[in-house]
Design a protein around this motif. Sequence first.
Motif, PDB file in Angstrom:
ATOM      1  N   VAL C 236       0.600  -1.247  -0.027  1.00  0.00           N
ATOM      2  CA  VAL C 236       0.030  -0.002   0.088  1.00  0.00           C
ATOM      3  C   VAL C 236       1.007   1.137  -0.022  1.00  0.00           C
ATOM      4  O   VAL C 236       1.743   1.607   0.947  1.00  0.00           O
ATOM      5  N   LEU C 237       0.964   2.243  -0.953  1.00  0.00           N
ATOM      6  CA  LEU C 237       1.204   3.451  -0.878  1.00  0.00           C
ATOM      7  C   LEU C 237       0.229   4.529  -0.606  1.00  0.00           C
ATOM      8  O   LEU C 237      -0.741   4.720  -1.204  1.00  0.00           O
ATOM      9  N   GLY C 238       0.396   5.196   0.431  1.00  0.00           N
ATOM     10  CA  GLY C 238      -0.833   6.218   0.915  1.00  0.00           C
ATOM     11  C   GLY C 238      -0.862   7.216   0.120  1.00  0.00           C
ATOM     12  O   GLY C 238       0.029   7.744  -0.599  1.00  0.00           O
ATOM     13  N   PRO C 239      -2.026   7.932   0.165  1.00  0.00           N
ATOM     14  CA  PRO C 239      -2.073   9.066  -0.870  1.00  0.00           C
ATOM     15  C   PRO C 239      -1.292  10.213  -0.905  1.00  0.00           C
ATOM     16  O   PRO C 239      -0.653  10.586   0.157  1.00  0.00           O
ATOM     17  N   GLY C 240      -0.822  10.656  -1.836  1.00  0.00           N
ATOM     18  CA  GLY C 240       0.053  11.720  -2.181  1.00  0.00           C
ATOM     19  C   GLY C 240       1.586  11.384  -1.919  1.00  0.00           C
ATOM     20  O   GLY C 240       2.525  12.030  -2.144  1.00  0.00           O
ATOM     21  N   THR C 241       1.815  10.013  -1.848  1.00  0.00           N
ATOM     22  CA  THR C 241       3.298   9.553  -1.546  1.00  0.00           C
ATOM     23  C   THR C 241       3.910   9.496  -3.123  1.00  0.00           C
ATOM     24  O   THR C 241       3.101   9.341  -4.013  1.00  0.00           O
ATOM     25  N   ARG C 242       5.061   9.963  -3.173  1.00  0.00           N
ATOM     26  CA  ARG C 242       5.999  10.151  -4.398  1.00  0.00           C
ATOM     27  C   ARG C 242       7.176   9.311  -4.182  1.00  0.00           C
ATOM     28  O   ARG C 242       7.873   9.289  -3.367  1.00  0.00           O
ATOM     29  N   LEU C 243       7.468   8.508  -5.294  1.00  0.00           N
ATOM     30  CA  LEU C 243       8.545   7.838  -5.602  1.00  0.00           C
ATOM     31  C   LEU C 243       9.256   8.401  -6.779  1.00  0.00           C
ATOM     32  O   LEU C 243       8.744   8.704  -7.587  1.00  0.00           O
ATOM     33  N   ASP C 244      10.595   8.581  -6.505  1.00  0.00           N
ATOM     34  CA  ASP C 244      11.588   8.941  -7.548  1.00  0.00           C
ATOM     35  C   ASP C 244      12.049   7.928  -8.483  1.00  0.00           C
ATOM     36  O   ASP C 244      11.324   6.790  -8.250  1.00  0.00           O
ATOM     37  N   ASN C 245      12.831   8.012  -9.205  1.00  0.00           N
ATOM     38  CA  ASN C 245      13.331   7.093 -10.065  1.00  0.00           C
ATOM     39  C   ASN C 245      14.061   5.807  -9.556  1.00  0.00           C
ATOM     40  O   ASN C 245      14.927   6.003  -8.401  1.00  0.00           O
ATOM     41  N   LEU C 246      14.017   4.415  -9.954  1.00  0.00           N
ATOM     42  CA  LEU C 246      14.778   3.338  -9.786  1.00  0.00           C
ATOM     43  C   LEU C 246      14.689   3.057  -8.377  1.00  0.00           C
ATOM     44  O   LEU C 246      15.622   2.434  -7.715  1.00  0.00           O
ATOM     45  N   VAL C 247      13.347   3.301  -7.626  1.00  0.00           N
ATOM     46  CA  VAL C 247      13.313   2.992  -6.392  1.00  0.00           C
ATOM     47  C   VAL C 247      12.719   1.412  -6.334  1.00  0.00           C
ATOM     48  O   VAL C 247      11.937   1.093  -7.122  1.00  0.00           O
ATOM     49  N   GLN C 248      13.181   0.871  -5.357  1.00  0.00           N
ATOM     50  CA  GLN C 248      12.545  -0.387  -4.873  1.00  0.00           C
ATOM     51  C   GLN C 248      11.704  -0.595  -3.663  1.00  0.00           C
ATOM     52  O   GLN C 248      12.070  -0.260  -2.770  1.00  0.00           O
ATOM     53  N   VAL C 249      10.314  -1.079  -4.037  1.00  0.00           N
ATOM     54  CA  VAL C 249       9.482  -1.337  -2.939  1.00  0.00           C
ATOM     55  C   VAL C 249       8.946  -2.578  -2.849  1.00  0.00           C
ATOM     56  O   VAL C 249       8.504  -3.383  -3.829  1.00  0.00           O
ATOM     57  N   GLY C 250       9.639  -3.476  -1.606  1.00  0.00           N
ATOM     58  CA  GLY C 250       9.016  -4.859  -1.530  1.00  0.00           C
ATOM     59  C   GLY C 250       7.681  -5.244  -1.206  1.00  0.00           C
ATOM     60  O   GLY C 250       6.983  -4.127  -0.943  1.00  0.00           O
ATOM     61  N   HIS C 251       7.397  -6.588  -1.129  1.00  0.00           N
ATOM     62  CA  HIS C 251       5.948  -7.012  -1.127  1.00  0.00           C
ATOM     63  C   HIS C 251       5.590  -6.652   0.259  1.00  0.00           C
ATOM     64  O   HIS C 251       6.387  -6.690   1.533  1.00  0.00           O
ATOM     65  N   ASN C 252       4.197  -6.134   0.536  1.00  0.00           N
ATOM     66  CA  ASN C 252       3.657  -5.735   1.761  1.00  0.00           C
ATOM     67  C   ASN C 252       4.173  -4.583   2.637  1.00  0.00           C
ATOM     68  O   ASN C 252       3.895  -4.439   3.689  1.00  0.00           O
ATOM     69  N   VAL C 253       5.022  -3.845   1.830  1.00  0.00           N
ATOM     70  CA  VAL C 253       5.138  -2.429   2.349  1.00  0.00           C
ATOM     71  C   VAL C 253       4.339  -1.771   2.474  1.00  0.00           C
ATOM     72  O   VAL C 253       3.103  -1.786   1.478  1.00  0.00           O
ATOM     73  N   ARG C 254       3.965  -0.886   3.369  1.00  0.00           N
ATOM     74  CA  ARG C 254       2.659   0.069   3.595  1.00  0.00           C
ATOM     75  C   ARG C 254       3.263   1.589   3.910  1.00  0.00           C
ATOM     76  O   ARG C 254       4.052   1.660   4.874  1.00  0.00           O
ATOM     77  N   THR C 255       2.850   2.523   3.313  1.00  0.00           N
ATOM     78  CA  THR C 255       3.409   4.012   3.639  1.00  0.00           C
ATOM     79  C   THR C 255       1.989   4.758   3.972  1.00  0.00           C
ATOM     80  O   THR C 255       1.036   4.322   3.405  1.00  0.00           O
ATOM     81  N   GLY C 256       2.270   5.579   4.769  1.00  0.00           N
ATOM     82  CA  GLY C 256       1.339   6.649   5.054  1.00  0.00           C
ATOM     83  C   GLY C 256       0.936   7.439   3.955  1.00  0.00           C
ATOM     84  O   GLY C 256       1.243   7.426   2.757  1.00  0.00           O
ATOM     85  N   ARG C 257       0.612   8.771   4.329  1.00  0.00           N
ATOM     86  CA  ARG C 257       0.388   9.760   3.451  1.00  0.00           C
ATOM     87  C   ARG C 257       1.478  10.651   3.125  1.00  0.00           C
ATOM     88  O   ARG C 257       2.384  10.895   3.972  1.00  0.00           O
ATOM     89  N   GLY C 258       1.622  11.270   1.990  1.00  0.00           N
ATOM     90  CA  GLY C 258       2.599  12.102   1.451  1.00  0.00           C
ATOM     91  C   GLY C 258       4.000  11.769   1.779  1.00  0.00           C
ATOM     92  O   GLY C 258       4.996  12.611   1.716  1.00  0.00           O
ATOM     93  N   CYS C 259       4.333  10.608   1.974  1.00  0.00           N
ATOM     94  CA  CYS C 259       6.063  10.326   1.880  1.00  0.00           C
ATOM     95  C   CYS C 259       6.526  10.512   0.628  1.00  0.00           C
ATOM     96  O   CYS C 259       6.034  10.489  -0.318  1.00  0.00           O
ATOM     97  N   VAL C 260       7.966  11.038   0.759  1.00  0.00           N
ATOM     98  CA  VAL C 260       8.795  11.068  -0.193  1.00  0.00           C
ATOM     99  C   VAL C 260      10.027  10.257  -0.133  1.00  0.00           C
ATOM    100  O   VAL C 260      10.811   9.932   0.518  1.00  0.00           O
TER     101      VAL C 260
END
Lengths: 347, 347, 347
Positions: C236-260
């Motif tokens: 789950v990536l919370g509302p407004g969260t932004r990932l830049d290029n070449l980022v890796q997010v593994g299974h079952n990661v959860r972020t809140g709102r507006g993470c950078v």
Amino acid sequence: MGADPRFFPAQGPFSLGAIAEAAGARLAADAARIVTGVAPLGHAGPDDVAYAEGRRNLPALRATRAGAVLLAPGSEGELPEGCVALVCDQPQLAFARVAALFHPRPAPVPGIHPTAVIATDASIGAGCEVGPGAVIGAGAEIGPGCIIGPHAVVGPGCVLGAGSVLRAHASMLHCLAGAAVVLNEGARVGNEGFGFVTTKAGQHVTVPQVGRVILGDGVEIGANSCVDRGAGGDTVLGPGTRLDNLVQVGHNVRTGRGCVIVAQVGIAGSVELGDFVVIAGQAGIAGHLTLGDGVRVGAQAGVASSVPAGTDVVGSPAWPAKEFMRAIMWLRRQAAPKGNGKSGGTP
Amino acid sequence: MGADPRFFPAQGPFSLGAIAEAAGARLAADAARIVTGVAPLGHAGPDDVAYAEGRRNLPALRATRAGAVLLAPGSEGELPEGCVALVCDQPQLAFARVAALFHPRPAPVPGIHPTAVIATDASIGAGCEVGPGAVIGAGAEIGPGCIIGPHAVVGPGCVLGAGSVLRAHASMLHCLAGAAVVLNEGARVGNEGFGFVTTKAGQHVTVPQVGRVILGDGVEIGANSCVDRGAGGDTVLGPGTRLDNLVQVGHNVRTGRGCVIVAQVGIAGSVELGDFVVIAGQAGIAGHLTLGDGVRVGAQAGVASSVPAGTDVVGSPAWPAKEFMRAIMWLRRQAAPKGNGKSGGTP
Amino acid sequence: MGADPRFFPAQGPFSLGAIAEAAGARLAADAARIVTGVAPLGHAGPDDVAYAEGRRNLPALRATRAGAVLLAPGSEGELPEGCVALVCDQPQLAFARVAALFHPRPAPVPGIHPTAVIATDASIGAGCEVGPGAVIGAGAEIGPGCIIGPHAVVGPGCVLGAGSVLRAHASMLHCLAGAAVVLNEGARVGNEGFGFVTTKAGQHVTVPQVGRVILGDGVEIGANSCVDRGAGGDTVLGPGTRLDNLVQVGHNVRTGRGCVIVAQVGIAGSVELGDFVVIAGQAGIAGHLTLGDGVRVGAQAGVASSVPAGTDVVGSPAWPAKEFMRAIMWLRRQAAPKGNGKSGGTP
């Protein structure tokens, strides 16, 4: 054993005389002898040309079965009987040139695949090869002799110089590129940079990224690497600059000529590199810094302040290479367990 | 609550007897009871099978609503009333096998999409699924039962063994791959390596990269990872080796069997890994090193010298794990502010 | 000099009155004056609006040729003659809003390219643009006003909210996405996670990965970044969260709102991030950790234990930023060569 002809059919054969000429090497005899390919020293057979450079290759040199070997002056005596010496100053460089005789970069097979999607007002130079599913946008200009690989995408308005290559799945947007530019598989050029401003309520507001990417002649971008376009103004890679795979280049980065950026390096926005800067694998450069001509950054270094020309830095945060290694060795000694079982302490 | 049937329609239902057999688990009773899916311990309902391994799962085990739980001998007493114990030696492994009963890897839906572009002399095995826009080059040989996903590219002359899968946008060039190989989305195999020699004037001259990539049976490559082909000779990934996402493998790297390379690792050219080497996330291995069988490299480590078999290393530059942690702890103590406000100094 | 109209044709022109209103800025006079674009302070001409924020821009501010400048209260006196002050609290934020007047995010050009491959039971909302070679799977639901770029792939069953954008070569599988979501070029969402169990004989057995990816409204994923789907349960990536290029997010990661999440960061499986967490470039987070609200992780940090809300951490292994910098400075002093030529020792 040379290259697998299924994948790399060799040109030639060539005489050692022709090889010596291409290599800029000196040949004492056997100019008419024929060779059919190139191979590493340990795998080469009597019809292959190999090369040896540096002392660590001496054992392999003495045991080689190669027909001829490119080597530096003074090493001829190490060659096995029957192996011909091709004497030159930079054996590996000479080898690159000989290998390119047998295996020149594949020329385009002119033609446009029927599944390619090309805007009616795009211009495609003479002798271009446009592969299946390639997409070329409105007003784009592709120079003569280019290869646009399968599913590669050239965005509207882009300019690509003569003899350039976009391999499978590469994408180029908002970009003006010189001649002989190469984008390897999945390379991404001209993406929207990571530019936004956060309101006091925590909302990220995008700053429109309205700059371009300018690629000098001979720039090469590795597979799945990313080069963001400028936010305002341009991202610029100077002529001859080469990026390995999975490299990140942020918006408004500018490099000089001939920079070498090894795999998985990250360069944050607005960094300026001089000419011939070398950044080893997985290093990172923080935003808005300047690295002077000839700076060399060690693998995994984290550069957090500008670096004057000609300096080597390592470590994270990076500092001059000699001081870093001294500190690491000191720390290891200090922290090692002592005879009395006490760790640390005064020496 | 099990998997979303929109994405993962489950096979079954199955009896607990069938589950126990697939899992190699012992079942005291209830062999005829029916279950319909698998789920994590905390989300499972009375129709689901879950698993518990390790002490940290004990609270979740005691509270689970699962119908049956795979667990190690001795934990049966922790189960809530009505929950069936499936006793086995490696509960997570048993769970993998049970989950695969309900959710086997999707079989190919045989057929070639009309938008696929397949060379007339390529051979496609029986029962293959070739997706929209897939491109298969001249002379390529695809074994039976493969899935070539949307826009995936198989280069001329490549060989792909039976039951392999290329997911969306993957590319494979200059490659001979065994059976049951998986290239995930955007994986790049067989790219040109980062090989060039620089003239004294600063010009980078490419060394033709005329080697191949050899992938053993069961090799899996993560999304957007890159495996360069050999410069001369091959890049080889041994059978069962798995790469996570965004991994970089340089030219002429060779791995043994069953290596595990976690996300964003970079392995420079000509590195040799033994069998069952594990490299944790974001670590880097410098060129031409050898890591023996069973070496384990910590996350973000920078390996700058060869590592003997069976050794754990961490840190950048990497050194043995125990010594590294001792040094770090020592440094923290030394550098901590003292009661007298002086930082550092003799303990 | 503003944006290259080949790539970024500007809306407008606008009066300074309209600009002030969009920016939330105060304007003393010249409300009717016309401007035609935005540009950086150093490149702006008399028809452009620029901005200045922070003391380091003072020299550029005093020398600017811009027609008007967004700046904080108190800096008006630094402006050159004839340059209009637009006074506001957050000049860069105001600039983002003004720039978006001239360069709004491109609207979809409604229509479906004839080479797109769309399942008969997929639903495409009103006003969508579907590019060449785009593939939309069975049962997928695309909201109104979306852009599906060239060769982008939307897997079966996926849901994509209104006004979302998938750029060239992006792929989305097993995913439910909100409104105004952006996947940049080559982004990979919903891949199979790196989940397997190893038998005692060394065979890796895949754990079926039967979870989804849930993307909140306004989530943006950078070029060639990867977000794996859950193993069981969701990533789950919370509302407004932004990932830049070449980022890796593994299974079952959860972020809140507006993470950078800045470029090349790796987040291992099952990590939980609170709201507004910021992770700088190339940092890594080990599996199963929790980072509280507002945590900030430094570039290249290696986070190996959970971090309480509001804490800044740096280093690998990561520790609180202040302590880390103190230790590094102390180490440098200790390890520096002494006058007596002895290195290290008691100060």
